[in-house]
Design a protein around this motif. Structure first.
Motif, short mmCIF file in Angstrom:
data_model
loop_
_atom_site.label_atom_id
_atom_site.label_comp_id
_atom_site.label_asym_id
_atom_site.label_seq_id
_atom_site.Cartn_x
_atom_site.Cartn_y
_atom_site.Cartn_z
N SER B 4 0.82 -1.21 0.00
CA SER B 4 0.00 0.00 0.00
C SER B 4 0.85 1.26 0.00
O SER B 4 0.48 2.27 -0.60
CB SER B 4 -0.95 -0.01 1.19
OG SER B 4 -0.20 0.00 2.39
N SER B 5 2.01 1.22 0.64
CA SER B 5 2.85 2.42 0.68
C SER B 5 3.39 2.75 -0.71
O SER B 5 3.56 3.92 -1.07
CB SER B 5 4.02 2.23 1.65
OG SER B 5 4.71 1.03 1.36
N LEU B 6 3.62 1.72 -1.52
CA LEU B 6 4.09 1.94 -2.89
C LEU B 6 2.95 2.47 -3.76
O LEU B 6 3.13 3.40 -4.54
CB LEU B 6 4.65 0.62 -3.45
CG LEU B 6 5.20 0.64 -4.87
CD1 LEU B 6 6.28 1.69 -5.04
CD2 LEU B 6 5.77 -0.73 -5.23
N GLU B 8 0.43 4.18 -2.74
CA GLU B 8 0.16 5.56 -2.32
C GLU B 8 1.20 6.51 -2.91
O GLU B 8 0.87 7.61 -3.36
CB GLU B 8 0.14 5.64 -0.79
CG GLU B 8 0.21 7.04 -0.19
CD GLU B 8 -0.97 7.93 -0.55
OE1 GLU B 8 -1.99 7.42 -1.05
OE2 GLU B 8 -0.86 9.16 -0.34
N LEU B 9 2.47 6.06 -2.97
CA LEU B 9 3.51 6.91 -3.54
C LEU B 9 3.25 7.14 -5.03
O LEU B 9 3.33 8.27 -5.52
CB LEU B 9 4.90 6.28 -3.34
CG LEU B 9 6.06 7.01 -4.03
CD1 LEU B 9 6.15 8.46 -3.58
CD2 LEU B 9 7.38 6.29 -3.79
N ASP B 11 0.44 7.01 -6.57
CA ASP B 11 -0.74 7.86 -6.68
C ASP B 11 -0.39 9.32 -6.36
O ASP B 11 -0.84 10.24 -7.05
CB ASP B 11 -1.82 7.35 -5.72
CG ASP B 11 -3.18 7.47 -6.34
OD1 ASP B 11 -3.34 7.06 -7.51
OD2 ASP B 11 -4.09 7.98 -5.66
N ALA B 12 0.42 9.52 -5.33
CA ALA B 12 0.77 10.88 -4.92
C ALA B 12 1.62 11.58 -5.98
O ALA B 12 1.51 12.79 -6.18
CB ALA B 12 1.52 10.87 -3.59
N LEU B 13 2.45 10.82 -6.70
CA LEU B 13 3.29 11.42 -7.74
C LEU B 13 2.46 11.98 -8.88
O LEU B 13 2.89 12.86 -9.62
CB LEU B 13 4.28 10.38 -8.29
CG LEU B 13 5.52 10.13 -7.41
CD1 LEU B 13 6.20 8.83 -7.81
CD2 LEU B 13 6.50 11.29 -7.51
N GLN B 25 4.57 5.52 -12.00
CA GLN B 25 5.11 4.22 -11.62
C GLN B 25 6.64 4.19 -11.86
O GLN B 25 7.40 3.77 -11.00
CB GLN B 25 4.43 3.15 -12.46
CG GLN B 25 4.74 1.75 -12.04
CD GLN B 25 3.93 0.74 -12.85
OE1 GLN B 25 2.76 0.52 -12.60
NE2 GLN B 25 4.56 0.14 -13.82
N MET B 27 8.64 6.73 -12.01
CA MET B 27 9.31 7.61 -11.06
C MET B 27 9.45 6.94 -9.69
O MET B 27 10.49 7.02 -9.05
CB MET B 27 8.50 8.91 -10.89
CG MET B 27 8.61 9.85 -12.07
SD MET B 27 7.54 11.30 -11.85
CE MET B 27 8.20 12.35 -13.17
#
Lengths: 197, 197
Positions: B4-6, B8-9, B11-13, B25, B27
């Motif tokens: 989930s942390s990946l 979220e990252l 998605d946030a990018l 993805q 990045m």
């Protein structure tokens, strides 16, 4: 006259692949002017991902635990080990729903020009993983680019020397492809590697 | 199966301008695999910039203090106020070393399709700034795009109604430009706005 915190943000954004000075500047202004919420979320997501993500002990992909869910799943066929370059490639193969074995993610490819050799790619970890007695076949699914082919060739040599059965995804005309619109290199390969019916 | 942390990252990018799912993805993998130092630096730079940067009370650009260095500089000519869209435009005009007045940075342009109207662009703050009795001329230096021209037109109408002298950067053939390689629209404008010698 640019504030130092803005300068530093523009400079830090350049660590993103494909982002030069102009786009870093555009991104910084966008985040500060139009999407401060998104910027805060990105800062938190980066810190969190850096803190919790690590490599799966077995397949090397990103995971939050020691062994990722897929490797820990007893319903996957442990006799097949498919080697891919990146997690995105793994996701594509999973989407085909035609493979139930395990994976090993290289997290890159051999690329001498970028300073990525067998050591940087940690091929010893792959060899240790493939030497698991449960593995009966290693399927090379690196890309069909020059670097991907060279990586597959190197790994095939290393693993064959250890008596492992190694295979490679087939090359040829894409499903639904028309010869008229297929490049000649692919057609040539499809001829050389033709299948008897 | 992505941690989930990946997720979220990635998605946030996507809050970065011009970054879709595929590049987000790419990045994320790049940062985690090849540049964890850069990722940590980016997280800190984002948090720091969000914490300390604000808009200059006078010119609206990003600054770490109430009034930016340029607006606080008594050697700048306070009778001239140049209006630009973004800090990058201000930097270009400064590089010409041919302007010593002050600036007002809109931090955008009127763009009804993107929901940016006079209110979103806070044109009332600009009017208040331009109404400073020290200002004798307002120079409109928004871009010569459709949106920049519309923005200039709107601001000119608002400020002229208040009795201010308003000017606009000249349009025409670029310095060093050859007519053969200049677009016809520019040549047409250069004809209409020809200067008597």
């Amino acid at each position: 006259m640019t504030p130092s915190s803005l300068d530093e943000l523009i400079d830090a954004l350049r660590c993103l692949p494909g982002v030069g000075p102009k786009s870093a500047q555009r991104m910084a202004y966008h985040l500060l002017q139009r999407d401060q919420r998104g910027a805060g979320r990105l800062a938190r997501a980066l810190s969190h991902a850096l803190a919790v993500l690590r490599h799966c002990e077995r397949c090397n992909t990103f995971t939050e635990s020691e062994i990722c869910e897929r490797c820990a799943n007893p319903r996957r066929d442990a006799s097949l080990l498919c080697i891919v370059e990146m997690p995105a490639d793994l996701a594509m193969i999973e989407q085909t729903q035609s493979y139930n074995g395990l994976y090993y993610v290289l997290m890159g490819r051999l690329s001498p020009l970028d300073g990525v050799g067998p050591r940087e790619l940690k091929l010893d970890k792959l060899i240790a993983r493939a030497s698991d007695p449960a593995v009966t076949e290693v399927i090379l699914a690196t890309n069909f680019t020059n670097e991907g082919e060279a990586t597959a060739h190197t790994i095939a040599t290393l693993l064959s020397a250890r008596g492992l059965k190694v295979s490679r995804l087939s090359r040829g005309v894409p499903v639904g492809g028309e010869l008229e619109h297929t490049d000649t290199g692919t057609i040539a390969q499809a001829l050389v590697e033709r299948r008897s019916l």
